[in-house]
Every structure is written in structure tokens, then in C-alpha cells.
Design an enzyme around this catalytic site. Structure first.
Site, short mmCIF file in Angstrom:
data_model
loop_
_atom_site.label_atom_id
_atom_site.label_comp_id
_atom_site.label_asym_id
_atom_site.label_seq_id
_atom_site.Cartn_x
_atom_site.Cartn_y
_atom_site.Cartn_z
N LEU A 36 -8.87 -15.06 4.76
CA LEU A 36 -7.66 -15.40 4.99
C LEU A 36 -6.87 -16.04 3.96
O LEU A 36 -5.97 -16.81 4.07
CB LEU A 36 -7.57 -16.75 6.03
CG LEU A 36 -8.35 -16.23 7.28
CD1 LEU A 36 -8.57 -17.67 8.22
CD2 LEU A 36 -7.63 -15.10 8.31
N SER A 77 0.69 -1.51 2.52
CA SER A 77 1.69 -1.76 1.41
C SER A 77 2.80 -2.63 2.10
O SER A 77 3.13 -2.65 3.17
CB SER A 77 2.04 -0.48 1.02
OG SER A 77 3.17 -0.83 0.09
N LYS A 117 -2.92 5.37 -0.23
CA LYS A 117 -2.59 3.97 -0.83
C LYS A 117 -2.43 4.05 -2.26
O LYS A 117 -1.65 3.33 -2.91
CB LYS A 117 -3.30 2.72 -0.21
CG LYS A 117 -2.87 1.39 -0.73
CD LYS A 117 -1.50 1.04 -0.55
CE LYS A 117 -0.75 -0.04 -1.35
NZ LYS A 117 -1.45 -1.19 -1.79
N HIS A 156 0.16 5.90 -3.66
CA HIS A 156 1.61 5.18 -3.40
C HIS A 156 1.63 4.12 -4.63
O HIS A 156 2.73 3.97 -5.13
CB HIS A 156 1.42 4.33 -2.36
CG HIS A 156 2.14 3.27 -1.88
ND1 HIS A 156 2.06 1.97 -2.59
CD2 HIS A 156 3.24 3.20 -1.38
CE1 HIS A 156 3.13 1.20 -2.37
NE2 HIS A 156 4.05 2.12 -1.57
N ASN A 157 0.60 3.70 -4.90
CA ASN A 157 0.62 2.41 -5.99
C ASN A 157 0.84 3.20 -7.48
O ASN A 157 1.54 2.62 -8.26
CB ASN A 157 -0.80 1.70 -6.00
CG ASN A 157 -0.68 0.48 -5.14
OD1 ASN A 157 -0.08 0.83 -4.20
ND2 ASN A 157 -1.30 -0.63 -5.34
N GLU A 181 4.50 3.85 -7.40
CA GLU A 181 4.94 2.51 -7.56
C GLU A 181 5.00 1.90 -9.03
O GLU A 181 6.06 1.64 -9.51
CB GLU A 181 4.28 1.54 -6.72
CG GLU A 181 4.66 0.07 -7.02
CD GLU A 181 3.43 -0.96 -6.17
OE1 GLU A 181 3.35 -0.79 -5.15
OE2 GLU A 181 2.80 -1.72 -6.90
C1 6PG Z 1 1.82 -3.05 -2.21
C2 6PG Z 1 1.62 -3.26 -3.73
C3 6PG Z 1 0.56 -4.08 -3.79
C4 6PG Z 1 0.04 -4.78 -5.20
C5 6PG Z 1 -0.52 -3.86 -6.23
C6 6PG Z 1 0.01 -3.49 -7.51
O1 6PG Z 1 1.84 -1.67 -1.86
O2 6PG Z 1 1.93 -4.01 -1.38
O3 6PG Z 1 1.23 -2.07 -4.38
O4 6PG Z 1 -1.03 -3.46 -3.23
O5 6PG Z 1 1.33 -5.10 -5.60
O6 6PG Z 1 -1.88 -4.12 -5.90
O7 6PG Z 1 -0.47 -4.56 -8.19
P1 6PG Z 1 -0.84 -4.46 -9.79
O8 6PG Z 1 0.68 -4.16 -10.29
O9 6PG Z 1 -1.09 -5.86 -10.25
O10 6PG Z 1 -1.60 -3.41 -10.10
#
Ligand code: 6PG
Length: 478
Positions: free
Chosen positions: A10, A128, A182, A185-186, A189
Site C-alpha cells: 500500500l 501507467s 508497458k 511505453h516507458n 516516454e
Molecule cells: C508511468 C511512468 C512510471 C514511472 C516510470 C519512469 O507510466 O506511470 O512511466 O512508470 O514514472 O517508472 O520512471 P524513471 O524515469 O524513474 O525511470
């Protein structure tokens, strides 16, 4: 009444997801290793829905309807295995263990296989949207068996973000597919954040726009085809003034970017799959370089830039916007290409239109662009690369002149733009009729008899470099 779902772990993400389930009318059994967090959650938010407080995994499991759904929101890595080991003896065939953390997809594949042997379902779920998304509606990427999705999917869809009423959650594919998607996705990102950073640096260092002015620029850009969550929050960060110093916050934050590993995993996996994801890779390396603070301190002293005086091309700010758009598009194209290759490698059926559709809301890379990406992959003729979809090849072609001007200007001014420039190189690489790879094949054949193929006839060949340099068919020698 037994709970429909149990959540263990949690911390913020776990607590917020538990609250999200409860707010959507589900009875949620909650558990944390130390009961303090459970009590804090119930004290602050217990009135938001039906929670069952439990103090042990045994108690958590006893309070669940069957098939039991237990969601693990613990730190990725060993803690997940530790909780699974404790949980499995308490469960019955058909029960579902859900891992909602950022676990590595190979771990998820391993865990899924191990639990399947015990007739348990293991569902690796990519979630995410950060803390707020977890509470108000994240984008959700579940992998695992289709059977488990029948029992779990409707609940996940209910708590997910909605895009024009459609849930941003759909079954991705088997075993580690959800966590893989995912992870990519990152990776996207990371690239998305880096291209925004490069645009900021150019506007600041080349065009002299202060953060407050840039906040306005990014707000305007958010009304264009760049419209996205990350552009929106960029304007917010750039407009924020530090209370202590009265300076823009961005000027008092140490310029060394952290990373928890998902971007790095994306690149490692891309290398294994052989997918060129140069934009994503450069964004991970850029974070790495930013963190080499000691080398950077020396570099500032000993390395000369010999920058040129450059008169900025007219319309430079708009040029940067277009370069940002084009580079961003390349990162998406590379990430999606990687998904295609992974599908073939791991036997997943990844539907890129559905994946793009569930990234349209809730997640960090949510962007207007994703609706068009979804449409491109929903077309009868799926593009082999996103950039080949007619709408995108046209859009990127229109941005190319500005993109070239921006990269050239950045190079002359000594402003590093690793993703802008590598994305342009990728684009040009895809377009180019002949690549110097032919020369590399020649070199490989010379020093290692690695052979080559010819453009004019079938077969595999080797030139006898150390002999009379006649060419022989390498097919005969195998
Ligand atoms: C999301 C984000 C989340 C987190 C990542 C990135 O999709 O909600 O991607 O998973 O912010 O872990 O973190 P870092 O930049 O620290 O690698």
C-alpha cells in the site's frame, strides 16, 4: 461480503489503485507488510468505499471471493517473488495473482509459467499514469491467459482511464506481453521527455527564451499536433518559480536525470530483438551522460567546443516545434516496430491499433497523436513502419526542412541534440537507396571471411582476399 479483489502493498501506487477499485464500487481487501500503512489508508480514505482491513496474507486471501484476485503492488524484483512464494500455498486452482508493478517482462514470463504449473493464473499488468492516474484512472496493459482476463478484465476496464468513453485497458497477449508493452511505453516516454528537453535547450541557449517565456511557447504548442500530457506539464514546470530563490525552478534543479530502469530495459531488449530504436537509446544515454557529473565537470574545462557564430534561421521557434514533432514521431515508430518484432519473437499477438488506443488517455505518453496512430494501424493495410502510414509520411515530410535546419544549427552552436539528430539519421537511413553497409560487408569478408550477398545474383559469396582475389561461392563450402 467477501472482497472482489485484494491489494497487497500500500505505497502510493497500491493505495491509490485500492481506492480506485473501492470508488468504483468493488469491495477491496487491503494488506501491507506493516499495518501502519493500511491504517493510514483506511483512516484517510476508508469512507470512499468498502475496504476490508487485513493483517496477513492469510487473512487477505480468506476475505476474497473465488476465483481470488490478489494484486501485488510491491517493488519490482525480489519482493515480487517473495510475496508470490508466501501467497501460492494459500491459493486454489483458478485463482489469479496480479502484478501491477513495473516488473521486467522476462520475470513475468517466468512467474506465469511457474504459477500455470499450479493451475494458478499470473497476470503481469502494466499500469501507467503515475500516482494520480492510479487513483483517477490509469492506462492498463494486462498480459496473461485469456481466461484470467475474463475474470479480471471487466474490473480493470472499469477503473481505467476512458478515452471518449472507451476504457484504456484491453487484454494485450499472453504471459509477459503486458509488462513488455508497458516497458516500451516507458522507453517512448524517455524519448518524448528528451526531445522536449532538447527543444527547451535550443529555445533557451540558441533563441534566448527564458523559462517563463517558454512556458507560454509550450502552452501554445500544446494546441498543435504536439498536444500531449508531457507538453502540458513542461509548460507547468517551466513556469514554476522557486520560492527560496525567486529563480525559475528549472534553474535550481541539478541537471542530472534519474532513472529506475525501464528505459534501459527497453534498449537492452531492442538490441536483443535487433530493432533500431536509436531515439529511445539516445534518450537513455542522455540521462546517463547527464549523471556523469564528475566527467562533465572536467569536460567543461578541457574540451573545446569551437562553436560557430550562427544567425538563427527565421522562424526558428517554429522550426524547433516541427523538429520536435518529427523526432517524437520517430520514437513512436521505433517503439511500435519493437512491439512487432517482440510479437514474432515471443509468440504474442500484439495489436498495435489497440495498444495505441489504450495509450490515448491515462498514461504518461498520452497525446493527440495516438488517436491518429491507432487509426493508422486500424487501416485495412497495416503499415510496416508507422512512418509509412500515408498521414505520417506526409506529416514528417513537411517537417523535414525545419528538422534539418534545427539539427544543423544545433551542431554548429555546440548544443547536443542526440534524439533530434539520431531520429533524423534514422529517417534518412530508411529513405536511402544505398547504405554503407555494403562496405561493412566487404570489410567483414576481408578480415573474417564472413561472406556477403550480391545484388545481381542469388547465393553467398567470398572474395579470396589473401589469395588471388577471385570470388568463390560460399554456398559450396557449407
Ligand atoms: C508511468 C511512468 C512510471 C514511472 C516510470 C519512469 O507510466 O506511470 O512511466 O512508470 O514514472 O517508472 O520512471 P524513471 O524515469 O524513474 O525511470
Amino acid at each position: 461480503m467477501p472482497a472482489q479483489i485484494g491489494v497487497t502493498g500500500l505505497a502510493v501506487m497500491g493505495a491509490n489503485l485500492a481506492r480506485n477499485f473501492a470508488r468504483n464500487g468493488y469491495t477491496v481487501a487491503v494488506h501491507n507488510r506493516s499495518a501502519g500503512k493500511t491504517d493510514a489508508l483506511l483512516e484517510a480514505h476508508g469512507d470512499e468505499g468498502d475496504f476490508i482491513r487485513t493483517e496477513s496474507l492469510e487473512e487477505l486471501v480468506q476475505n476474497l471471493e473465488t476465483p481470488r484476485r490478489v494484486m501485488l503492488m510491491v517493488k519490482a524484483g525480489k519482493p515480487v517473488d517473495a510475496v508470490i512464494d508466501q501467497l501460492v500455498p494459500l491459493l486454489e486452482p483458478g485463482d489469479i495473482v496480479i502484478d501491477g508493478g513495473n516488473s521486467h517482462y522476462e520475470d513475468t514470463r517466468r512467474r506465469e509459467a511457474a504459477l500455470a504449473e499450479k493451475d494458478l493464473h499470473f497476470v503481469g499488468v502494466g499500469v501507467s499514469g503515475g500516482e494520480e492516474g492510479a487513483l483517477l484512472g490509469p492506462s492498463i496493459m494486462p498480459g496473461g491467459s485469456q481466461e484470467s482476463y475474463r475474470a479480471l478484465g471487466p474490473m480493470l476496464e472499469k477503473i481505467s482511464a476512458k478515452y471518449e468513453g472507451e476504457p484504456c485497458c484491453t487484454w494485450i497477449s499472453t504471459d509477459g506481453a503486458g509488462h513488455f508493452v508497458k516497458m516500451v511505453h516507458n522507453g517512448i516516454e524517455y524519448a518524448d521527455m528528451q526531445v522536449i528537453g532538447e527543444a527547451y535547450d535550443l529555445l533557451r541557449s540558441a533563441a534566448g527564451l527564458e523559462p517563463a517565456e517558454q512556458a507560454k511557447v509550450f502552452t501554445e504548442w500544446n494546441k498543435t499536433n504536439l498536444s500531449s500530457f508531457l507538453i502540458e506539464i513542461t509548460a507547468e514546470v517551466l513556469g514554476h518559480v522557486d520560492a527560496d530563490t525567486g529563480k525559475p525552478l528549472v534553474d535550481v534543479v541539478v541537471d542530472s536525470a534519474g532513472q529506475k530502469g525501464t528505459g534501459r530495459w527497453t534498449v537492452i531488449s531492442a538490441l536483443e530483438l535487433g530493432t533500431p530504436t536509436s531515439g529511445i537509446a539516445e534518450s537513455v544515454f542522455a540521462r546517463g551522460l547527464s549523471s556523469q557529473r564528475s566527467q562533465r565537470a572536467i569536460g567543461q574545462e578541457v574540451l573545446e567546443g569551437r562553436e560557430e557564430q550562427v544567425e538563427l534561421p527565421e522562424g526558428f521557434v517554429e522550426d524547433v516545434r516541427q523538429a520536435l514533432f518529427a523526432s517524437k514521431l520517430v520514437s513512436y515508430a521505433q517503439g511500435l516496430d519493437m512491439l512487432d518484432n517482440a510479437a514474432a519473437e515471443y509468440g504474442w499477438e500484439l495489436k498495435l491499433d489497440e495498444i495505441a488506443s489504450l495509450w490515448r488517455a491515462g498514461c504518461i505518453i498520452r497525446a493527440e497523436l495516438l488517436d491518429d496512430i491507432m487509426k493508422a494501424y486500424a487501416a485495412a493495410e497495416k503499415p510496416e513502419n508507422l512512418l509509412f502510414a500515408p498521414a505520417f509520411s506526409k506529416a514528417i515530410a513537411e517537417a523535414v526542412p525545419a528538422w534539418r535546419r534545427v539539427v544543423a544549427t544545433a551542431v554548429r552552436l555546440g548544443i547536443p541534440v542526440p534524439v533530434f539528430s539520431s531520429s533524423l539519421a534514422y529517417y534518412d537511413g530508411l529513405r536511402r537507396k544505398r547504405l554503407p553497409a555494403a562496405l561493412i560487408q566487404g570489410q567483414r569478408d576481408l578480415f573474417g571471411a564472413h561472406t556477403y550477398q550480391r545484388i545481381d545474383r542469388e547465393g553467398t559469396f567470398h572474395t579470396q582476399w589473401s589469395g588471388d582475389r577471385t570470388e568463390i561461392s560460399a554456398d559450396d563450402t557449407h
